[in-house]
Design a protein around this motif. Structure first.
Motif, PDB file in Angstrom:
ATOM      1  N   ALA A 302       4.434  -5.328 -15.292  1.00  0.00           N
ATOM      2  CA  ALA A 302       4.245  -6.450 -16.218  1.00  0.00           C
ATOM      3  C   ALA A 302       5.376  -7.459 -16.078  1.00  0.00           C
ATOM      4  CB  ALA A 302       4.166  -5.931 -17.653  1.00  0.00           C
ATOM      5  N   THR A 303       6.612  -6.972 -16.059  1.00  0.00           N
ATOM      6  CA  THR A 303       7.759  -7.882 -15.964  1.00  0.00           C
ATOM      7  C   THR A 303       7.850  -8.522 -14.583  1.00  0.00           C
ATOM      8  OG1 THR A 303       9.149  -5.928 -15.530  1.00  0.00           O
ATOM      9  CG2 THR A 303       9.124  -6.785 -17.773  1.00  0.00           C
ATOM     10  N   ALA A 304       7.525  -7.765 -13.543  1.00  0.00           N
ATOM     11  CA  ALA A 304       7.550  -8.326 -12.187  1.00  0.00           C
ATOM     12  C   ALA A 304       6.518  -9.440 -12.040  1.00  0.00           C
ATOM     13  CB  ALA A 304       7.297  -7.225 -11.160  1.00  0.00           C
ATOM     14  N   ASP A 305       5.320  -9.216 -12.568  1.00  0.00           N
ATOM     15  CA  ASP A 305       4.280 -10.246 -12.493  1.00  0.00           C
ATOM     16  C   ASP A 305       4.695 -11.499 -13.259  1.00  0.00           C
ATOM     17  OD1 ASP A 305       2.629  -8.678 -10.934  1.00  0.00           O
ATOM     18  OD2 ASP A 305       1.445  -7.929 -12.623  1.00  0.00           O
ATOM     19  N   TYR A 306       5.298 -11.297 -14.426  1.00  0.00           N
ATOM     20  CA  TYR A 306       5.730 -12.450 -15.221  1.00  0.00           C
ATOM     21  C   TYR A 306       6.811 -13.232 -14.481  1.00  0.00           C
ATOM     22  CZ  TYR A 306       7.091 -15.254 -19.254  1.00  0.00           C
ATOM     23  OH  TYR A 306       7.361 -16.309 -20.092  1.00  0.00           O
ATOM     24  N   TYR A 307       7.732 -12.512 -13.843  1.00  0.00           N
ATOM     25  CA  TYR A 307       8.787 -13.191 -13.081  1.00  0.00           C
ATOM     26  C   TYR A 307       8.186 -14.007 -11.941  1.00  0.00           C
ATOM     27  CZ  TYR A 307      13.082 -14.037 -10.492  1.00  0.00           C
ATOM     28  OH  TYR A 307      14.131 -14.654  -9.851  1.00  0.00           O
ATOM     29  N   ASN A 363       8.526  -0.966  -2.717  1.00  0.00           N
ATOM     30  CA  ASN A 363       8.715   0.248  -1.917  1.00  0.00           C
ATOM     31  C   ASN A 363       8.132   1.469  -2.620  1.00  0.00           C
ATOM     32  OD1 ASN A 363      10.054  -1.239   0.031  1.00  0.00           O
ATOM     33  ND2 ASN A 363      12.099  -0.682  -0.684  1.00  0.00           N
ATOM     34  N   TYR A 364       8.343   1.543  -3.931  1.00  0.00           N
ATOM     35  CA  TYR A 364       7.815   2.673  -4.705  1.00  0.00           C
ATOM     36  C   TYR A 364       6.293   2.734  -4.605  1.00  0.00           C
ATOM     37  CZ  TYR A 364       6.276   5.411  -8.710  1.00  0.00           C
ATOM     38  OH  TYR A 364       5.625   6.323  -9.516  1.00  0.00           O
ATOM     39  N   LEU A 365       5.649   1.592  -4.787  1.00  0.00           N
ATOM     40  CA  LEU A 365       4.186   1.566  -4.740  1.00  0.00           C
ATOM     41  C   LEU A 365       3.669   1.877  -3.337  1.00  0.00           C
ATOM     42  CD1 LEU A 365       3.565  -1.524  -7.030  1.00  0.00           C
ATOM     43  CD2 LEU A 365       2.836   0.819  -7.505  1.00  0.00           C
ATOM     44  N   ILE A 366       4.318   1.328  -2.328  1.00  0.00           N
ATOM     45  CA  ILE A 366       3.910   1.615  -0.945  1.00  0.00           C
ATOM     46  C   ILE A 366       4.033   3.108  -0.657  1.00  0.00           C
ATOM     47  CG2 ILE A 366       4.533   1.256   1.478  1.00  0.00           C
ATOM     48  CD1 ILE A 366       5.354  -1.642   0.630  1.00  0.00           C
ATOM     49  N   ASN A 367       5.145   3.700  -1.094  1.00  0.00           N
ATOM     50  CA  ASN A 367       5.350   5.139  -0.884  1.00  0.00           C
ATOM     51  C   ASN A 367       4.393   5.989  -1.714  1.00  0.00           C
ATOM     52  OD1 ASN A 367       7.446   4.710   0.931  1.00  0.00           O
ATOM     53  ND2 ASN A 367       9.010   4.705  -0.669  1.00  0.00           N
ATOM     54  N   SER A 368       3.795   5.379  -2.749  1.00  0.00           N
ATOM     55  CA  SER A 368       2.815   6.081  -3.583  1.00  0.00           C
ATOM     56  C   SER A 368       1.392   5.849  -3.098  1.00  0.00           C
ATOM     57  CB  SER A 368       2.946   5.619  -5.042  1.00  0.00           C
ATOM     58  OG  SER A 368       4.244   5.867  -5.541  1.00  0.00           O
ATOM     59  N   GLY A 369       1.244   5.190  -1.948  1.00  0.00           N
ATOM     60  CA  GLY A 369      -0.071   4.966  -1.366  1.00  0.00           C
ATOM     61  C   GLY A 369      -0.749   3.688  -1.800  1.00  0.00           C
ATOM     62  N   LYS A 370      -0.032   2.817  -2.517  1.00  0.00           N
ATOM     63  CA  LYS A 370      -0.612   1.560  -2.993  1.00  0.00           C
ATOM     64  C   LYS A 370      -0.016   0.406  -2.186  1.00  0.00           C
ATOM     65  CE  LYS A 370      -1.216   3.569  -7.577  1.00  0.00           C
ATOM     66  NZ  LYS A 370      -0.819   3.550  -9.006  1.00  0.00           N
ATOM     67  N   LYS A 371      -0.430   0.334  -0.930  1.00  0.00           N
ATOM     68  CA  LYS A 371       0.196  -0.580   0.019  1.00  0.00           C
ATOM     69  C   LYS A 371      -0.019  -2.042  -0.340  1.00  0.00           C
ATOM     70  CE  LYS A 371       0.622  -1.534   4.965  1.00  0.00           C
ATOM     71  NZ  LYS A 371       0.167  -1.168   6.335  1.00  0.00           N
ATOM     72  N   ALA A 372      -1.219  -2.404  -0.762  1.00  0.00           N
ATOM     73  CA  ALA A 372      -1.523  -3.818  -1.023  1.00  0.00           C
ATOM     74  C   ALA A 372      -0.679  -4.367  -2.166  1.00  0.00           C
ATOM     75  CB  ALA A 372      -3.005  -3.988  -1.319  1.00  0.00           C
ATOM     76  N   SER A 373      -0.692  -3.680  -3.305  1.00  0.00           N
ATOM     77  CA  SER A 373       0.082  -4.166  -4.445  1.00  0.00           C
ATOM     78  C   SER A 373       1.577  -4.031  -4.180  1.00  0.00           C
ATOM     79  CB  SER A 373      -0.304  -3.412  -5.717  1.00  0.00           C
ATOM     80  OG  SER A 373      -0.129  -2.018  -5.563  1.00  0.00           O
ATOM     81  N   GLY A 374       1.965  -2.970  -3.497  1.00  0.00           N
ATOM     82  CA  GLY A 374       3.376  -2.794  -3.179  1.00  0.00           C
ATOM     83  C   GLY A 374       3.900  -3.886  -2.272  1.00  0.00           C
ATOM     84  N   SER A 375       3.089  -4.282  -1.305  1.00  0.00           N
ATOM     85  CA  SER A 375       3.493  -5.332  -0.374  1.00  0.00           C
ATOM     86  C   SER A 375       3.729  -6.654  -1.096  1.00  0.00           C
ATOM     87  CB  SER A 375       2.425  -5.504   0.705  1.00  0.00           C
ATOM     88  OG  SER A 375       2.758  -6.560   1.578  1.00  0.00           O
ATOM     89  N   LYS A 376       2.922  -6.927  -2.104  1.00  0.00           N
ATOM     90  CA  LYS A 376       3.092  -8.164  -2.873  1.00  0.00           C
ATOM     91  C   LYS A 376       4.494  -8.238  -3.473  1.00  0.00           C
ATOM     92  CE  LYS A 376       1.828 -10.026  -7.394  1.00  0.00           C
ATOM     93  NZ  LYS A 376       0.983  -9.830  -8.601  1.00  0.00           N
ATOM     94  N   TYR A 377       4.917  -7.171  -4.137  1.00  0.00           N
ATOM     95  CA  TYR A 377       6.221  -7.182  -4.796  1.00  0.00           C
ATOM     96  C   TYR A 377       7.360  -7.172  -3.778  1.00  0.00           C
ATOM     97  CZ  TYR A 377       3.481  -6.069  -8.957  1.00  0.00           C
ATOM     98  OH  TYR A 377       2.569  -6.103  -9.983  1.00  0.00           O
ATOM     99  N   ARG A 378       7.210  -6.359  -2.748  1.00  0.00           N
ATOM    100  CA  ARG A 378       8.260  -6.295  -1.733  1.00  0.00           C
ATOM    101  C   ARG A 378       8.464  -7.652  -1.065  1.00  0.00           C
ATOM    102  NH1 ARG A 378      11.264  -3.375   1.925  1.00  0.00           N
ATOM    103  NH2 ARG A 378      11.204  -4.226   4.031  1.00  0.00           N
ATOM    104  N   GLN A 379       7.374  -8.298  -0.684  1.00  0.00           N
ATOM    105  CA  GLN A 379       7.498  -9.594  -0.010  1.00  0.00           C
ATOM    106  C   GLN A 379       7.997 -10.674  -0.963  1.00  0.00           C
ATOM    107  OE1 GLN A 379       7.082  -7.773   3.192  1.00  0.00           O
ATOM    108  NE2 GLN A 379       7.240  -9.997   3.387  1.00  0.00           N
TER     109      GLN A 379
END
Length: 459
Positions: A302-307, A363-379
């Motif tokens: 939630a906070t990451a999306d708002y940022y 990184n946490y989401l990618i390592n949890s198998g959620k590559k698409a959403s994880g990539s958004k935050y990482r990038q």
């Protein structure tokens, strides 16, 4: 608009900028070491390019010496290790036993924690007595921090320096010291030798922060927008009930101070990583891994999306998303940030903290198998990092002791320096902004070199 995320950035592509960053970083550390006098107190932020102090709490001293330790990690240059080690030995003991603050995870993880980490990684020779010293400091610090406690019906929280009615969003990152102390097998001992779990207090504080400092768009009040944060949450001490949001350093209780937002992103993301290092049986008494991960991931996302949605296209936010004169900036979110505007300052220190949090969450989401959403935050985090590693944010002048420019400390109190001919603070740095920029850059450097993933805990 939102951050214009560069999907092609990698740590290796940023390596030349990271190397330039650490070249400049070393110059700044040596300048401060040469000119700063401990009798002045602790360096907090710059004025006219020189670090100065501001008596409030001594929450930035760990960043001063921790920066030198990070510089050694990046460069292997012994003189920076000497600065960090000697500074920790001489000045940091009082922070270990300080009962009046909520910032143990800032001061002591940055110093004792970093020294212990690089010894465990083999970057300095192993010395059993020395590592025992670091671990004793971290054990005690975690327990002292956990003792600063207010109980509420749903658990409790570590209260801020404002007093037992006050929960700060910042403190989510100070939980690191409870985590390390717990991993070292320590507990807080209470009345009649009651053994109090540091992990339990960590979990309860994280839940209180997620419940009361983070908004989720559920109609909590008229200004409930998903991902907003309250700097401070106020409680009635007679019955432990929540009363209202407040703000010490933001514009208002109902707007979002972006450094508080950044602390939430980084703090929740790091604790998610920490929980990955724990066994299921450790988490079971507190609701279990799934329940706890869901609680923290909800707050982090939630906070990451708002940022992301409320920063300029280059990833740097205004100091508060509801600041009084922000309307004069027009459609500022569709443009690159302008630290030299005439109406409201940006805050690069928010960006240094948020960038690391975004990368860790990704990184946490990618390592949890959620590559698409994880990539958004990482990038998104890498995009913010690229902005900070270049002008106008990177301080390239040897005459300026700050490393990352355009940081804001306390706008409501008017503490930030306004240069002659300007209408708002700009062009200055802060000890927390510079330290967290170094943490961010070191993460990227280690990844580009193929070194181990940097965490505050053991895994």
């Amino acid at each position: 608009m939102a951050i214009k995320i560069n999907r092609n950035l990698t740590a290796k592509k940023l390596l030349p900028k990271v190397e330039q960053f650490f070249h400049l970083s070393g110059q700044k550390i040596l300048s401060i070491e040469k000119e700063w006098r401990a009798s002045k107190g602790t360096p907090v932020f710059t004025e006219k390019g020189k670090y100065t102090t501001r008596g409030w709490t001594e929450w930035t001293q760990g960043f001063q010496f921790g920066s030198a330790i990070l510089q050694f990690d990046a460069t292997g240059d012994q003189k920076y290790l000497d600065i960090g080690y000697k500074g920790t030995l001489k000045h940091m003991a009082s922070h270990v036993s300080h009962v009046g603050v909520h910032d143990h995870g800032f001061n002591n993880i940055s110093t004792y924690g970093n020294l212990r980490r690089i010894m465990r990684e083999g970057k300095i020779p192993f010395n059993s007595r020395e590592i025992d010293f670091y671990e004793l400091a971290l054990k005690v610090s975690g327990a002292v921090q956990a003792a600063r406690w207010t109980s509420i019906p749903a658990g409790g929280f570590i209260y801020s320096f404002n007093g037992p009615h006050s929960l700060f969003v910042d403190t989510i990152r100070s939980l690191r010291v409870l985590a390390v102390s717990h991993q070292l097998g320590h507990s807080l001992m209470g009345e009649k030798d009651k053994k109090i779990s540091l992990l339990e207090r960590l979990v309860q504080h994280a839940k209180a922060t997620a419940d009361h400092c983070i908004y989720y768009g559920k109609g909590r009040d008229h200004y409930d927008i998903c991902g907003r944060t309250a700097h401070e949450s106020i409680f009635n001490l007679n019955d432990g009930s929540y009363r209202c949001p407040n703000s010490q350093q933001g514009y208002s209780p109902f707007s979002t101070w972006t450094r508080g937002l950044a602390w939430a992103i980084c703090g929740f993301s790091e604790e998610l990583e920490f929980f990955m290092a724990l066994k299921d049986k450790e988490l079971k008494p507190f609701g279990g891994r799934k329940k706890l991960n869901n609680m923290m991931l909800k707050a982090a996302r939630a906070t990451a999306d708002y940022y992301i949605e409320n920063s300029c296209v280059d990833g740097v936010p205004v100091w508060d998303t509801g600041a009084a004169n922000i309307h004069y900036l027009g459609d500022y979110l569709s443009k690159r940030s302008n630290p030299y505007n005439n109406y409201e300052p940006v805050d690069s220190s928010s960006a240094t903290i948020a960038a690391q949090g975004l990368i860790r969450l990704g990184n946490y989401l990618i390592n949890s198998g959620k590559k698409a959403s994880g990539s958004k935050y990482r990038q998104a985090g890498l995009t913010v990092a690229e902005t900070l590693l270049d002008e106008p944010y990177l301080s390239t002048s040897s005459k300026h002791q700050g490393l990352v420019l355009h940081s804001i400390y306390h706008r409501p109190n008017g503490w930030d320096y306004v240069p002659r001919g300007k209408k708002i603070p700009c062009g200055e740095s802060s000890m927390w902004g510079d330290y967290h920029a170094r943490e961010l850059a070191l993460m990227l450097l280690r990844e580009a070199r193929g070194e181990s993933y940097m965490t505050f805990f053991d895994y």
